[in-house]
Design an enzyme around this catalytic site. Structure first.
Site, mmCIF file in Angstrom:
data_model
loop_
_atom_site.group_PDB
_atom_site.id
_atom_site.type_symbol
_atom_site.label_atom_id
_atom_site.label_comp_id
_atom_site.label_asym_id
_atom_site.label_seq_id
_atom_site.Cartn_x
_atom_site.Cartn_y
_atom_site.Cartn_z
ATOM 1 N N ARG A 1 0.682 6.943 -0.138
ATOM 2 C CA ARG A 1 0.014 5.988 0.754
ATOM 3 C C ARG A 1 -1.404 5.816 0.231
ATOM 4 O O ARG A 1 -2.174 6.770 0.161
ATOM 5 C CB ARG A 1 0.004 6.502 2.198
ATOM 6 N N GLU B 1 2.038 -6.234 6.904
ATOM 7 C CA GLU B 1 3.375 -5.651 6.983
ATOM 8 C C GLU B 1 4.457 -6.585 6.446
ATOM 9 O O GLU B 1 4.385 -7.803 6.606
ATOM 10 C CB GLU B 1 3.711 -5.293 8.429
ATOM 11 N N ARG C 1 3.112 12.022 3.611
ATOM 12 C CA ARG C 1 2.867 11.201 2.421
ATOM 13 C C ARG C 1 1.582 11.639 1.725
ATOM 14 O O ARG C 1 0.623 12.044 2.381
ATOM 15 C CB ARG C 1 2.766 9.724 2.811
ATOM 16 N N ASP D 1 0.793 -1.226 0.000
ATOM 17 C CA ASP D 1 0.000 0.000 0.000
ATOM 18 C C ASP D 1 0.829 1.281 0.000
ATOM 19 O O ASP D 1 0.296 2.367 0.175
ATOM 20 C CB ASP D 1 -0.965 0.016 1.189
ATOM 21 N N ASP E 1 -5.393 -1.315 3.576
ATOM 22 C CA ASP E 1 -4.240 -1.661 4.403
ATOM 23 C C ASP E 1 -3.792 -3.068 4.047
ATOM 24 O O ASP E 1 -4.605 -4.001 4.034
ATOM 25 C CB ASP E 1 -4.617 -1.579 5.882
ATOM 26 N N THR E 2 -2.524 -3.238 3.733
ATOM 27 C CA THR E 2 -1.969 -4.558 3.429
ATOM 28 C C THR E 2 -1.101 -5.021 4.600
ATOM 29 O O THR E 2 -0.584 -4.198 5.361
ATOM 30 C CB THR E 2 -1.116 -4.521 2.144
#
Length: 280
Positions: free
Chosen positions: A94, A102, A145, A80, A99-100
Site C-alpha cells: 500500500r 476507487e 499490508r 495505490d 490515495d487514488t
C-alpha cells in the site's frame, strides 16, 4: 745558522696549517649532521598527502532515499495497491501518503480517474518488473499490508501519481511522513495546472473523493474518460445471475472482466487472491 732559521720557519708554517685544518673540521661535521637531519624529516612531510586518497576510495556513497529493498511486481490491484514478490514471499504493498480514486471497492462505485490511475500503474508496473521498496518507520497497516514508497527505474511511483494528477496526498499519519512536504509541493503544481482529479471542481478533498459534489460542466470530460470502464461494469450486471465461467479466459472473451464480488459470473475459483475481484 740559516738552515736552523729555515727549519724553524717551516715548523711554524706547518703548525699554522694544522691549526687551520682543525678549525675547519668541526664545521664540516656540523654541516653533515644538518644534512642528515633534513633528510630524516623529509619522509613524514610526504606521508599525510596519501591519506585523503585512501579515504575517498573507502567512503561508500550514501543514497538520499535510505535503504531500498529489491522486489518484483506480481500484479497491480489499483493505482495505490499492488502485489510484489519480496524475499521469496508474496506481499501486498500500500503506497504511503497517497490515495487514488476507487475502482475495486466492495461498497463504492468506480470513481472518476480511478480507471486512469489503475491503467497508469499497470503500464509502469508490468508483471515481472523489478522495483525497489522503501519502508518509512511503521512497516504495516492494520490489514497486514506493507506501507512503502515504491521506486521504479530510479523514480518514486508515489510522486509519479501525484505529478499526473491521479492521486491526492492522504493518510498522513506520523511517523510515516518522510516525504510529505515534497509530496504536497508536487500536488500543488498539479492543482494549479488543473490536471487529473484536479480538473473536477470539489472532487478531491481532504477527507476523500466526492463525485456527487462535482460541478456538471467540469464533470463532463471525466465522464467521457471513464465511460468505458463504467459501461463494462453496467454490462456485467445485466446477464442472468446464474452465469458461470469455466475460467478467466472465457470471462475475458465475454468482455465482462474484471468481475466484482456480487456480480453475475463471479466465483471464488476465479478470484485466486481473494480480494473480491475475479479475473483482474
Amino acid at each position: 745558522m740559516k738552515k736552523k732559521t729555515s727549519l724553524l720557519t717551516g715548523l711554524i708554517a706547518l703548525s699554522i696549517a694544522l691549526t687551520a685544518c682543525s678549525t675547519k673540521h668541526p664545521d664540516i661535521q656540523t654541516n653533515q649532521q644538518q644534512e642528515t637531519k633534513v633528510t630524516a624529516v623529509t619522509p613524514p612531510a610526504t606521508a599525510p598527502a596519501a591519506q585523503p586518497a585512501s579515504k575517498q576510495t573507502t567512503a561508500a556513497p550514501q543514497t538520499a532515499t535510505g535503504k531500498l529493498i529489491p522486489a518484483k511486481i506480481i500484479s497491480v490491484t489499483d493505482g495505490d495497491t499492488m502485489k510484489v514478490e519480496l524475499n521469496g514471499k508474496k506481499e501486498t504493498i500500500r503506497l504511503l501518503l497517497v490515495d487514488t480514486p476507487e475502482v475495486k471497492h466492495p461498497s463504492k462505485p468506480v470513481q472518476p480517474f480511478g480507471p486512469e490511475a489503475s491503467a497508469f500503474a499497470k503500464k509502469i508496473l508490468k508483471e515481472g518488473k523489478e522495483v525497489q521498496i522503501e519502508i518509512d518507520v511503521s512497516e504495516r497497516d492494520k490489514y497486514g499490508r506493507l506501507l512503502a514508497y515504491l521506486w521504479v527505474d530510479g523514480k518514486m511511483f508515489n510522486e509519479m501519481l501525484l505529478e499526473k494528477g491521479l492521486a491526492r496526498v492522504a493518510y498522513v499519519y506520523p511517523p510515516n511522513i518522510k516525504y510529505v512536504d515534497q509530496f504536497r509541493a508536487i500536488q500543488k503544481k498539479a492543482q494549479t495546472a488543473g490536471i487529473g482529479i484536479w480538473s473536477i471542481e470539489n472532487y478531491a478533498q481532504e477527507d476523500g473523493f466526492h463525485p456527487k459534489e462535482t460541478a456538471t460542466k467540469k464533470a463532463e470530460p471525466t465522464k467521457q474518460q471513464s465511460e468505458k470502464p463504467v459501461a463494462e461494469t453496467q454490462k456485467s450486471t445485466t446477464p442472468s445471475s446464474n452465469v458461470q465461467y469455466k475460467n478467466c479466459t472465457e470471462a475475458r472473451a465475454a468482455g465482462v472482466t474484471p468481475i466484482y464480488e456480487g456480480q453475475p459470473g463471479y466465483s471464488r475459483k476465479l478470484d485466486r487472491d481473494g480480494d473480491g475481484v475475479a479475473c483482474e
